[in-house]
Write an enzyme that holds these catalytic residues in place. Structure first.
Site, mmCIF file in Angstrom:
data_model
loop_
_atom_site.group_PDB
_atom_site.id
_atom_site.type_symbol
_atom_site.label_atom_id
_atom_site.label_comp_id
_atom_site.label_asym_id
_atom_site.label_seq_id
_atom_site.Cartn_x
_atom_site.Cartn_y
_atom_site.Cartn_z
ATOM 1 N N ASP A 67 32.820 20.194 21.729
ATOM 2 C CA ASP A 67 33.218 21.557 21.381
ATOM 3 C C ASP A 67 33.177 21.815 19.888
ATOM 4 O O ASP A 67 33.046 20.899 19.081
ATOM 5 C CB ASP A 67 34.617 21.865 21.953
ATOM 6 N N ASN A 136 48.430 20.450 27.702
ATOM 7 C CA ASN A 136 48.368 21.393 28.832
ATOM 8 C C ASN A 136 47.326 20.976 29.871
ATOM 9 O O ASN A 136 47.025 21.728 30.787
ATOM 10 C CB ASN A 136 48.082 22.818 28.329
ATOM 11 N N HIS A 138 44.094 20.266 29.230
ATOM 12 C CA HIS A 138 42.698 20.650 28.978
ATOM 13 C C HIS A 138 41.838 19.428 28.644
ATOM 14 O O HIS A 138 42.332 18.418 28.147
ATOM 15 C CB HIS A 138 42.580 21.759 27.917
ATOM 16 N N GLU A 143 40.406 25.228 29.148
ATOM 17 C CA GLU A 143 41.837 25.487 29.207
ATOM 18 C C GLU A 143 42.277 25.739 30.652
ATOM 19 O O GLU A 143 41.453 26.137 31.496
ATOM 20 C CB GLU A 143 42.167 26.731 28.362
HETATM 21 C C1 F6R Z 1 38.454 17.717 21.042
HETATM 22 C C2 F6R Z 1 38.760 18.163 22.406
HETATM 23 C C3 F6R Z 1 40.165 18.334 22.864
HETATM 24 C C4 F6R Z 1 41.094 17.197 22.443
HETATM 25 C C5 F6R Z 1 42.507 17.440 22.942
HETATM 26 C C6 F6R Z 1 43.460 16.377 22.464
HETATM 27 O O1 F6R Z 1 37.047 17.645 20.849
HETATM 28 O O2 F6R Z 1 37.869 18.418 23.137
HETATM 29 O O3 F6R Z 1 40.169 18.449 24.269
HETATM 30 O O4 F6R Z 1 40.603 15.985 22.966
HETATM 31 O O5 F6R Z 1 42.950 18.680 22.481
HETATM 32 O O6 F6R Z 1 43.588 16.471 21.069
HETATM 33 P P1 F6R Z 1 44.324 15.364 20.223
HETATM 34 O O7 F6R Z 1 43.544 14.114 20.362
HETATM 35 O O8 F6R Z 1 44.301 15.891 18.790
HETATM 36 O O9 F6R Z 1 45.709 15.263 20.780
#
Ligand code: F6R
Length: 246
Positions: A67, A136, A138, A143
């Site tokens: 992303d 959450n 995701h 989401e």
């Molecule tokens: C990042 C991504 C997100 C993160 C998720 C966890 O490229 O796709 O899904 O993996 O938000 O983020 P952290 O590791 O910062 O807790």
């Protein structure tokens, strides 16, 4: 789903880096699906260390990131393109032209999503997809919602995600509200998936991912349907799941 337990974040990072390292050694031109955020930082540090010791060669490795924030240029310090260069690409012998990240500056969503889907398709599939998980539930920026998004799409970030990511910006207003993200179908078509989770804040999402119903309300729950998923998680992230096993 195979669950690999780690004591700490460091232990999680090392175990997960070993899995990625095995992939790189077994298939030197592997296609890696990569993630940003706090979770993979320890893995990237470990891979750089092994590269510096001469144990890993990235020269033929190809990558597709999950992303990118819409509206951020690749040289913006909070863009995921910048993150990847700083934390991995600039420190190993990867060919930058073999690395792919959605173009946050492309205003036309249909154009950018189609371009990115074409890149993934041209690789003939992702060999190993690395995933973090949001509190959450995701994965990527898929989401919680009413349906699983299939392919690359432009997503309006959930308020909880904007709040969680505000720590990287001076003010919450600076956090982009939209992002490009690969979809659930892109992720599920990967040949193998490695999901990492660390800390108490992830415990609820990890429990719902493994044990909960398969529902777009917890996008990570779809991984129950993939036949090659490794979860490497530390004790805190597994605490609610473990409590339910007793
Ligand atoms: C990042 C991504 C997100 C993160 C998720 C966890 O490229 O796709 O899904 O993996 O938000 O983020 P952290 O590791 O910062 O807790």
């Amino acid at each position: 789903m195979r669950i690999y337990r780690a004591k700490t974040y460091k232990d999680m990072s090392r175990k997960a880096a070993n899995i990625i390292s095995a992939q790189i050694i077994m298939k030197p031109n592997a296609v890696l699906g990569l993630a940003t955020g706090s979770s993979p930082l320890g893995i990237y540090r470990q891979l750089i260390d092994w590269y510096e010791k001469g144990d890993l060669d990235f020269s033929e490795i190809r990558t597709v990131n999950l992303d990118e924030y819409k509206g951020l240029a690749p040289d913006h310090e909070q863009s995921y393109a910048y993150f990847m260069r700083k934390n991995l690409f600039d420190q190993v012998n990867i060919n930058l032209s073999n690395t792919n990240i959605p173009n946050g500056l492309e205003e036309n969503e249909a154009v950018e999503c189609a371009r990115y889907n074409r890149i993934i398709a041209s690789f003939g599939g992702i060999d190993l997809q690395l995933l973090g998980i949001g509190a959450n539930g995701h994965i990527g920026f898929n989401e919680p919602g009413e349906a699983f998004e299939r392919e690359t799409h432009c997503v309006k970030l959930a308020d909880t995600t904007i709040q969680a990511n505000a720590r990287f910006f001076d003010t919450i207003d600076q956090v982009p509200k939209y992002a490009y993200s690969t979809g659930i179908k892109n992720i599920m078509q990967a040949k193998s998936i490695l999901l990492i989770a660390s800390g108490k804040a992830k415990a609820e999402a990890v429990n719902r991912m493994i044990r909960g119903p398969i529902t777009p309300a917890c996008p990570a729950s779809i991984l129950q349907l993939h036949n090659n998923v490794s979860i490497v998680a530390d004790e805190e992230a597994l605490s609610i799941y473990d409590a339910g096993c007793r």
